[in-house]
Design a protein around this motif. Sequence first.
Motif, short mmCIF file in Angstrom:
data_model
loop_
_atom_site.label_atom_id
_atom_site.label_comp_id
_atom_site.label_asym_id
_atom_site.label_seq_id
_atom_site.Cartn_x
_atom_site.Cartn_y
_atom_site.Cartn_z
N THR A 1 -2.94 4.20 -11.27
CA THR A 1 -2.34 4.92 -10.15
C THR A 1 -3.41 5.55 -9.25
O THR A 1 -3.20 5.72 -8.05
CB THR A 1 -1.38 6.01 -10.65
OG1 THR A 1 -2.09 6.90 -11.54
CG2 THR A 1 -0.22 5.40 -11.42
N ALA A 2 -4.56 5.88 -9.82
CA ALA A 2 -5.65 6.45 -9.02
C ALA A 2 -6.50 5.38 -8.34
O ALA A 2 -7.44 5.71 -7.62
CB ALA A 2 -6.53 7.34 -9.89
N GLN A 3 -6.17 4.09 -8.61
CA GLN A 3 -6.87 2.96 -8.00
C GLN A 3 -8.38 3.00 -8.26
O GLN A 3 -9.20 2.69 -7.40
CB GLN A 3 -6.60 2.91 -6.48
CG GLN A 3 -5.15 2.65 -6.14
CD GLN A 3 -4.93 2.44 -4.67
OE1 GLN A 3 -5.58 3.06 -3.84
NE2 GLN A 3 -4.02 1.55 -4.33
N HIS A 4 -8.72 3.32 -9.50
CA HIS A 4 -10.14 3.39 -9.84
C HIS A 4 -10.81 2.02 -9.78
O HIS A 4 -12.02 1.95 -9.55
CB HIS A 4 -10.32 4.00 -11.24
CG HIS A 4 -10.09 5.48 -11.25
ND1 HIS A 4 -9.86 6.19 -12.41
CD2 HIS A 4 -10.06 6.39 -10.25
CE1 HIS A 4 -9.70 7.47 -12.12
NE2 HIS A 4 -9.81 7.61 -10.81
N ALA A 5 -10.03 0.95 -10.00
CA ALA A 5 -10.65 -0.38 -9.95
C ALA A 5 -11.13 -0.68 -8.55
O ALA A 5 -12.13 -1.37 -8.35
CB ALA A 5 -9.65 -1.44 -10.39
N ILE A 6 -10.40 -0.19 -7.54
CA ILE A 6 -10.75 -0.47 -6.16
C ILE A 6 -11.83 0.49 -5.67
O ILE A 6 -12.71 0.12 -4.89
CB ILE A 6 -9.50 -0.38 -5.28
CG1 ILE A 6 -8.52 -1.49 -5.70
CG2 ILE A 6 -9.82 -0.52 -3.80
CD1 ILE A 6 -7.18 -1.41 -5.01
N GLU A 7 -11.76 1.75 -6.13
CA GLU A 7 -12.70 2.75 -5.66
C GLU A 7 -14.06 2.68 -6.34
O GLU A 7 -15.04 3.24 -5.85
CB GLU A 7 -12.12 4.15 -5.88
CG GLU A 7 -10.85 4.42 -5.07
CD GLU A 7 -10.22 5.74 -5.44
OE1 GLU A 7 -10.75 6.41 -6.36
OE2 GLU A 7 -9.20 6.09 -4.83
N ARG A 8 -14.09 2.00 -7.47
CA ARG A 8 -15.32 2.03 -8.27
C ARG A 8 -16.50 1.50 -7.48
O ARG A 8 -16.48 0.39 -6.97
CB ARG A 8 -15.14 1.20 -9.54
CG ARG A 8 -16.34 1.32 -10.50
CD ARG A 8 -16.37 0.18 -11.50
NE ARG A 8 -15.12 -0.04 -12.16
CZ ARG A 8 -14.80 0.49 -13.32
NH1 ARG A 8 -15.64 1.28 -13.94
NH2 ARG A 8 -13.64 0.22 -13.87
N ALA A 9 -17.56 2.29 -7.40
CA ALA A 9 -18.78 1.84 -6.73
C ALA A 9 -19.84 1.45 -7.75
O ALA A 9 -20.75 0.69 -7.46
CB ALA A 9 -19.31 2.95 -5.84
N GLU A 10 -19.70 2.03 -8.94
CA GLU A 10 -20.70 1.80 -9.98
C GLU A 10 -20.44 0.46 -10.66
O GLU A 10 -19.35 0.19 -11.10
CB GLU A 10 -20.59 2.94 -11.00
CG GLU A 10 -21.56 2.85 -12.15
CD GLU A 10 -21.35 4.04 -13.04
OE1 GLU A 10 -22.16 4.94 -13.01
OE2 GLU A 10 -20.33 4.06 -13.75
N ARG A 11 -21.44 -0.40 -10.74
CA ARG A 11 -21.28 -1.72 -11.34
C ARG A 11 -22.43 -2.00 -12.32
O ARG A 11 -23.15 -2.98 -12.19
CB ARG A 11 -21.25 -2.80 -10.25
CG ARG A 11 -20.04 -2.69 -9.34
CD ARG A 11 -18.77 -2.99 -10.12
NE ARG A 11 -17.60 -2.87 -9.27
CZ ARG A 11 -16.85 -1.80 -9.22
NH1 ARG A 11 -17.16 -0.73 -9.94
NH2 ARG A 11 -15.79 -1.76 -8.44
N GLU A 12 -22.59 -1.12 -13.26
CA GLU A 12 -23.68 -1.28 -14.22
C GLU A 12 -23.18 -2.03 -15.43
O GLU A 12 -22.22 -1.60 -16.06
CB GLU A 12 -24.21 0.09 -14.65
CG GLU A 12 -25.40 0.00 -15.58
CD GLU A 12 -25.92 1.39 -15.93
OE1 GLU A 12 -25.31 2.37 -15.48
OE2 GLU A 12 -26.90 1.45 -16.66
N LEU A 13 -23.77 -3.18 -15.72
CA LEU A 13 -23.29 -4.04 -16.79
C LEU A 13 -24.32 -4.13 -17.92
O LEU A 13 -25.51 -4.10 -17.68
CB LEU A 13 -23.01 -5.44 -16.28
CG LEU A 13 -21.89 -5.59 -15.25
CD1 LEU A 13 -21.82 -7.03 -14.79
CD2 LEU A 13 -20.58 -5.14 -15.83
#
Length: 474
Positions: A128-140
């Motif tokens: 509901t907070a749309q964290h998948a879309i807002e996520r800027a961090e992509r550390e794998l």
Amino acid sequence: MVPTLLLLGCAGDQSILLPPQASEGEIAPRVSTLQRASASEHQRLLSAFGGEYRAPKARAQLDEVVQRLAKAGDGQIGAYEITILNSPAVNAFALPNGRLYVTRGLLALANDTAEIASVLAHEIAHVTAQHAIERAERELESALVSQVVAQVLNDPQQGAAVSAVSKLSLAKFSRQQELDADQISVRNIARAGYDPYGAGRFLAALGRNTAFRNSGQNQSADDKRLDMLSSHPQTPERIAAVTAAARQIGAPGIGERDAGRWLAAIDGLAYGDEPRDGVVRGRRYVNSALRIGFTAPEGFSLEAARDMVIGVSANGAQALRFDSVTLKPDQTLQSYVAAGWIEGVETTAIEPLDIAGQPGVIAVGKGTDWTFRLAAVQAGNRVYRFILAAKGGGDPERPMRALMGSFRVLSAEEAQAVRPITVRIVTAAAGDTPATMAARMAEQERAQELFMVLNGIERGGALVPGQRYKIVAD
């Protein structure tokens, strides 16, 4: 740009994220792109985590929790479809289109309806907070399974704790996203009538479970980053935050925390490894699909994955690996072993011998800082491979020969008799203690510690006669 990763996840020790199949685009088509990819992501998840686990009683309880959360959400929470994954890992995650996933390992760790409600509410909050879309961090992190071989063979002290069951790359939500989802979940479970303190209890259970696993694996500080990335808030911080949020709602004792209903729902749930993938019972490994079994040398601890078994000695000075390959039509067992299957290791002193009625060989391998004993057993065109590595000048010949002496081919009846360990709900009698309950958990290493972890019992805690508890047994 479309988010690099599609799958939301964080309830367990690891957050699982899958690379998308869709191409990149602008902001407008983000959600539709995620939705189009969700069907393929669902299938990839099922493949990676052992498929769907059928547990009607547990599924009914999960559905009821989500319905209550949705009713209390005043339309903010839409429809969610829950899948139980057949994995012993402790995790929960969600796709942006409303698919929720929980592993059976997580279900076994929860102790009441409020705790499991907090897990589902947390994952819903990420959607509901749309964290998948807002996520800027992509550390794998690199795929763990591919690292296991290199780490164990090159430095078992560093590689001992790598979880071979992890099939995918790992990443984390940002610290603030996790804390935000925690806060939202506490408010939502309280609105749905559940005990808001359930979130803190489950996070505490996660912490105990992680400590239990880490202590059993001799995990170093450097290895802990594989379980929890630095961007993830530490469990004590999250517990403090959700407890403070619950106190704003009311004093402890409010809301539902029905232990009896939840324990009844998970009674009979499979626990640990699937027999078809191979099961570890102490130092013993049995695979019903391959119809083989063996016992690791004294002092070793084993960890099974679908494609291999990793073992490490108590002092970290020796490492064991088991897997299998298929011979090419023109290959013999001796020629395959002589060619060497470990890059940079010279194979010598190949000795043919009979291993449990099957053709086999034992050989010596020499590396820069390691001495290897290699063994291979042929069954048709399949070769079962064993690597025993010793650091320094020691030769692990004796433990390898003991290992080969324990190797056996199971009859069809023996293979069919291998059953998964299950969660059993038992009632404590007067005089029962964690030690007496642990005695009922046959072949479980550190059984008393495991019993206390599963039941949320602190060190020195006593049992309550008449109260129901979880044990795991055949």
